[in-house]
Design a protein around this motif. Structure first.
Motif, PDB file in Angstrom:
ATOM      1  N   LYS A  30       0.835  -1.205   0.000  1.00 33.51           N
ATOM      2  CA  LYS A  30       0.000   0.000   0.000  1.00 33.51           C
ATOM      3  C   LYS A  30       0.873   1.259   0.000  1.00 33.51           C
ATOM      4  O   LYS A  30       0.581   2.229  -0.715  1.00 33.51           O
ATOM      5  CB  LYS A  30      -0.910  -0.001   1.228  1.00 33.51           C
ATOM      6  CG  LYS A  30      -1.940   1.100   1.244  1.00 33.51           C
ATOM      7  CD  LYS A  30      -2.751   1.032   2.513  1.00 33.51           C
ATOM      8  CE  LYS A  30      -4.201   0.906   2.187  1.00 33.51           C
ATOM      9  NZ  LYS A  30      -5.049   0.866   3.372  1.00 33.51           N
ATOM     10  N   ASN A  66     -11.847   9.575   1.673  1.00 31.05           N
ATOM     11  CA  ASN A  66     -12.172   8.157   1.842  1.00 31.05           C
ATOM     12  C   ASN A  66     -12.147   7.403   0.514  1.00 31.05           C
ATOM     13  O   ASN A  66     -11.838   6.214   0.488  1.00 31.05           O
ATOM     14  CB  ASN A  66     -13.540   7.994   2.509  1.00 31.05           C
ATOM     15  CG  ASN A  66     -13.502   8.351   3.975  1.00 31.05           C
ATOM     16  OD1 ASN A  66     -12.455   8.237   4.610  1.00 31.05           O
ATOM     17  ND2 ASN A  66     -14.628   8.790   4.521  1.00 31.05           N
ATOM     18  N   ALA A  67     -12.482   8.088  -0.557  1.00 26.73           N
ATOM     19  CA  ALA A  67     -12.426   7.439  -1.871  1.00 26.73           C
ATOM     20  C   ALA A  67     -10.992   7.018  -2.188  1.00 26.73           C
ATOM     21  O   ALA A  67     -10.758   5.943  -2.734  1.00 26.73           O
ATOM     22  CB  ALA A  67     -12.964   8.366  -2.953  1.00 26.73           C
ATOM     23  N   LYS A  69      -8.695   6.273   0.044  1.00 24.91           N
ATOM     24  CA  LYS A  69      -8.370   5.135   0.917  1.00 24.91           C
ATOM     25  C   LYS A  69      -8.904   3.827   0.326  1.00 24.91           C
ATOM     26  O   LYS A  69      -8.205   2.812   0.299  1.00 24.91           O
ATOM     27  CB  LYS A  69      -8.959   5.341   2.310  1.00 24.91           C
ATOM     28  CG  LYS A  69      -8.244   6.394   3.115  1.00 24.91           C
ATOM     29  CD  LYS A  69      -8.878   6.530   4.478  1.00 24.91           C
ATOM     30  CE  LYS A  69      -8.243   7.667   5.249  1.00 24.91           C
ATOM     31  NZ  LYS A  69      -8.867   7.840   6.566  1.00 24.91           N
ATOM     32  N   ARG A  70     -10.140   3.846  -0.145  1.00 22.46           N
ATOM     33  CA  ARG A  70     -10.708   2.638  -0.760  1.00 22.46           C
ATOM     34  C   ARG A  70      -9.954   2.276  -2.024  1.00 22.46           C
ATOM     35  O   ARG A  70      -9.677   1.102  -2.294  1.00 22.46           O
ATOM     36  CB  ARG A  70     -12.192   2.868  -1.087  1.00 22.46           C
ATOM     37  CG  ARG A  70     -13.097   2.850   0.112  1.00 22.46           C
ATOM     38  CD  ARG A  70     -14.564   2.828  -0.294  1.00 22.46           C
ATOM     39  NE  ARG A  70     -14.931   3.928  -1.182  1.00 22.46           N
ATOM     40  CZ  ARG A  70     -15.322   5.128  -0.779  1.00 22.46           C
ATOM     41  NH1 ARG A  70     -15.373   5.410   0.505  1.00 22.46           N
ATOM     42  NH2 ARG A  70     -15.651   6.059  -1.650  1.00 22.46           N
ATOM     43  N   HIS A  71      -9.591   3.291  -2.801  1.00 24.39           N
ATOM     44  CA  HIS A  71      -8.873   3.043  -4.043  1.00 24.39           C
ATOM     45  C   HIS A  71      -7.475   2.498  -3.766  1.00 24.39           C
ATOM     46  O   HIS A  71      -6.963   1.670  -4.535  1.00 24.39           O
ATOM     47  CB  HIS A  71      -8.801   4.332  -4.874  1.00 24.39           C
ATOM     48  CG  HIS A  71      -8.439   4.089  -6.300  1.00 24.39           C
ATOM     49  ND1 HIS A  71      -9.292   3.481  -7.192  1.00 24.39           N
ATOM     50  CD2 HIS A  71      -7.302   4.342  -6.988  1.00 24.39           C
ATOM     51  CE1 HIS A  71      -8.699   3.381  -8.369  1.00 24.39           C
ATOM     52  NE2 HIS A  71      -7.474   3.901  -8.271  1.00 24.39           N
ATOM     53  N   ASN A  73      -6.726   0.516  -1.353  1.00 22.98           N
ATOM     54  CA  ASN A  73      -6.937  -0.917  -1.090  1.00 22.98           C
ATOM     55  C   ASN A  73      -7.073  -1.687  -2.400  1.00 22.98           C
ATOM     56  O   ASN A  73      -6.547  -2.791  -2.549  1.00 22.98           O
ATOM     57  CB  ASN A  73      -8.170  -1.129  -0.210  1.00 22.98           C
ATOM     58  CG  ASN A  73      -7.942  -0.669   1.208  1.00 22.98           C
ATOM     59  OD1 ASN A  73      -6.807  -0.662   1.681  1.00 22.98           O
ATOM     60  ND2 ASN A  73      -8.997  -0.286   1.887  1.00 22.98           N
ATOM     61  N   TYR A  74      -7.778  -1.102  -3.356  1.00 19.27           N
ATOM     62  CA  TYR A  74      -7.925  -1.719  -4.676  1.00 19.27           C
ATOM     63  C   TYR A  74      -6.569  -1.821  -5.383  1.00 19.27           C
ATOM     64  O   TYR A  74      -6.216  -2.860  -5.948  1.00 19.27           O
ATOM     65  CB  TYR A  74      -8.920  -0.900  -5.507  1.00 19.27           C
ATOM     66  CG  TYR A  74      -9.059  -1.342  -6.944  1.00 19.27           C
ATOM     67  CD1 TYR A  74      -9.560  -2.606  -7.263  1.00 19.27           C
ATOM     68  CD2 TYR A  74      -8.698  -0.493  -7.975  1.00 19.27           C
ATOM     69  CE1 TYR A  74      -9.683  -3.006  -8.586  1.00 19.27           C
ATOM     70  CE2 TYR A  74      -8.828  -0.885  -9.299  1.00 19.27           C
ATOM     71  CZ  TYR A  74      -9.316  -2.138  -9.594  1.00 19.27           C
ATOM     72  OH  TYR A  74      -9.436  -2.533 -10.907  1.00 19.27           O
ATOM     73  N   ARG A  77      -4.508  -4.565  -3.909  1.00 18.72           N
ATOM     74  CA  ARG A  77      -4.920  -5.880  -4.406  1.00 18.72           C
ATOM     75  C   ARG A  77      -4.388  -6.126  -5.817  1.00 18.72           C
ATOM     76  O   ARG A  77      -3.879  -7.202  -6.128  1.00 18.72           O
ATOM     77  CB  ARG A  77      -6.434  -6.012  -4.384  1.00 18.72           C
ATOM     78  CG  ARG A  77      -6.883  -7.462  -4.590  1.00 18.72           C
ATOM     79  CD  ARG A  77      -8.365  -7.621  -4.682  1.00 18.72           C
ATOM     80  NE  ARG A  77      -8.732  -7.366  -6.068  1.00 18.72           N
ATOM     81  CZ  ARG A  77      -9.737  -6.600  -6.454  1.00 18.72           C
ATOM     82  NH1 ARG A  77     -10.493  -6.006  -5.572  1.00 18.72           N
ATOM     83  NH2 ARG A  77      -9.994  -6.430  -7.731  1.00 18.72           N
TER      84      ARG A  77
END
Length: 186
Positions: A30, A66-67, A69-71, A73-74, A77
């Protein structure tokens, strides 16, 4: 996780995944993804990543809060699915100038001087050394260096600029970013 995916030791006990170690590994990925987001989009083509990951990195540049942060994580992955170590090594080779050793810089400067002096043998040597060589671009930058040096030679001694010139620096950066056919040459 079903029984077919479980790993067993020599005594038949299930080998459990160390979740703390896995979390540290994903945090490192990350952090690397955040570093990739700071790069210019043009440098993504120099890395061994898929078009999906390139598009996701470009998308991540415009996100905040927050977008983002989620991105991240994507992106983590996606990087985990790719060969993370290969991407990281390519990134270090291309984007970290301190990895350019003194010998490498000296070799590049000698190559540039031979190009400016119009040495006939240097083109063949460059094709043998570098994987993706754009000879038209090199010749264009070489002509720019020659023109700059001719302009500087025509000026009086105190009016001359001491810098090597824009085209020389561009040529040097171009050679530093090229992938070598045989990395042991460094």
């Amino acid at each position: 996780m079903n029984d077919a995916e479980k790993e067993y030791d020599e005594f038949g006990r299930v080998i459990r995944v160390n979740r703390s170690e896995e979390k540290r590994r994903r945090d490192a990925i990350k952090t690397f993804a955040q570093e990739l987001l700071t790069l210019p989009s043009a440098q993504y083509a120099l890395l061994p990543i898929s078009h999906t990951l390139q598009a996701a990195l470009a998308e991540g540049k415009r996100l905040t809060g927050n977008a983002l942060k989620r991105h991240l994580n994507y992106l983590t992955r996606l990087l985990d699915e790719h060969d993370f170590e290969a991407v990281q090594q390519a990134h270090q080779h291309v984007n970290h100038p301190f990895l350019n050793t003194g010998a490498k810089i000296q070799r590049i400067q000698n190559e540039i001087e031979r190009l400016v002096a119009e040495d006939d043998e240097i083109i063949g040597e460059l094709f043998a050394r570098y994987a993706d060589l754009d000879i038209q671009h090199i010749r264009q930058l070489t002509r720019g260096v020659q023109k700059y040096r001719a302009e500087q030679a025509a000026l009086a001694e105190e009016a001359r600029d001491r810098s090597p010139g824009k085209h020389y620096r561009q040529l040097q950066k171009y050679f530093q970013n090229l992938a070598l056919i045989n990395p042991e040459d460094e």
